[in-house]
Write a protein that holds these residues in place. Structure first.
Motif, short mmCIF file in Angstrom:
data_model
loop_
_atom_site.label_atom_id
_atom_site.label_comp_id
_atom_site.label_asym_id
_atom_site.label_seq_id
_atom_site.Cartn_x
_atom_site.Cartn_y
_atom_site.Cartn_z
N LEU A 172 -4.00 12.11 5.03
CA LEU A 172 -3.81 10.92 5.86
C LEU A 172 -3.66 11.27 7.34
O LEU A 172 -3.94 10.44 8.20
CB LEU A 172 -2.58 10.14 5.40
CG LEU A 172 -2.66 9.53 4.00
CD1 LEU A 172 -1.38 8.75 3.70
CD2 LEU A 172 -3.87 8.63 3.84
N PHE B 215 -7.33 6.50 5.10
CA PHE B 215 -6.29 5.47 5.14
C PHE B 215 -6.81 4.14 4.61
O PHE B 215 -6.09 3.41 3.93
CB PHE B 215 -5.77 5.30 6.56
CG PHE B 215 -4.28 5.26 6.66
CD1 PHE B 215 -3.58 4.11 6.34
CD2 PHE B 215 -3.56 6.38 7.05
CE1 PHE B 215 -2.19 4.07 6.42
CE2 PHE B 215 -2.17 6.37 7.14
CZ PHE B 215 -1.50 5.19 6.82
N GLU C 255 -6.59 3.62 0.79
CA GLU C 255 -5.29 3.59 0.14
C GLU C 255 -4.58 2.27 0.41
O GLU C 255 -4.89 1.56 1.35
CB GLU C 255 -4.43 4.77 0.62
CG GLU C 255 -5.03 6.13 0.32
CD GLU C 255 -5.22 6.37 -1.16
OE1 GLU C 255 -4.40 5.89 -1.96
OE2 GLU C 255 -6.21 7.05 -1.52
#
Length: 230
Positions: free
Chosen positions: A113, A124, A127
């Motif tokens: 990340l 990112f 997720e």
């Protein structure tokens, strides 16, 4: 009026034994459904447990709970559910150990990340972890800004692993403290190093306005540089 310890009802709830085959099919379907549902919800929904472990807990808990409370649920069908879940557990565990693709499908994979003090935007987006939630995770680890972070990973368990720059390598970065981060603005009030409020990219900028060359956003925060407190 029903009496307690009516053994036919107690064991099978007056159902034929061939119903046990249907119990096996029902258990398998619900096991797969739980696995898919929890996998879709993302890592954070089952933090500290893998998706697979959570499925086992829910499935066994449900199988154990119903015959404890409901008189119309027989013990033998519940035991068949237990047995089916355990067999499925052993099979899936064996398969994940034999097949890397299946292991990734069931457990998920580690996702980077933060890389070199900047958000990995593409990762990112995939997720369910929100930026504020991620900032909170980093602050819990006593991180004040992204310039202290060499890399950060979202693990299959939902935990965040962080690797830090050495003190001599710490650089200017996006502040994570709320009172500093929320000063973000599209207007840059004075020349200096500023961090993109979206991706963390740091640029030397003059007063005025600017577009981030990495993510094309326009909000900036004055970058800071402090060493991490041990």
């Amino acid at each position: 009026m029903k009496e307690i310890f009516e053994w036919e009802r107690f064991l099978m709830n007056e159902l034929p034994f061939k119903f046990l085959a249907e119990v096996v099919v029902r258990s398998t379907i619900m096991f797969v459904f739980l696995l898919i549902a929890l996998r879709v919800t993302g890592k954070r929904g089952v933090r500290q447990l893998s998706v697979f472990e959570t499925v086992i807990i829910i499935a066994l808990g449900s199988a154990a709970g119903d015959p404890m409370f409901y008189e119309d649920v027989g013990i033998i069908p519940a035991l068949v559910v237990f047995t089916t879940i355990i067999v499925l557990y052993r099979f899936v565990t064996w398969l994940t150990g034999k097949n890397a693709w299946f292991e990734k499908l069931i457990e998920g994979k580690t996702v980077c990340l933060v890389h070199e003090g900047r958000f990995s935007i593409s990762a990112f987006k995939k997720e369910t972890l929100a930026q504020d939630e991620f900032f909170s995770e980093l602050r819990i680890k006593s991180i004040e800004h992204l310039g202290q972070v060499r890399s950060a990973y979202l693990e299959p368990s939902g935990e965040v692993s962080v690797y830090f720059y050495r003190d001599e390598d710490v650089k200017y970065g996006l502040p994570l403290l709320p009172d500093l981060y929320h000063t973000k603005s599209k207007k840059i009030f004075k020349d200096g190093l500023h961090a993109c409020a979206f991706c963390g990219n740091v640029e030397e900028l003059p007063a005025g306005t600017a577009v981030c060359p990495v993510c094309k956003r326009e909000e900036w925060v004055a970058a800071i540089k402090t060493l991490r407190l041990s």
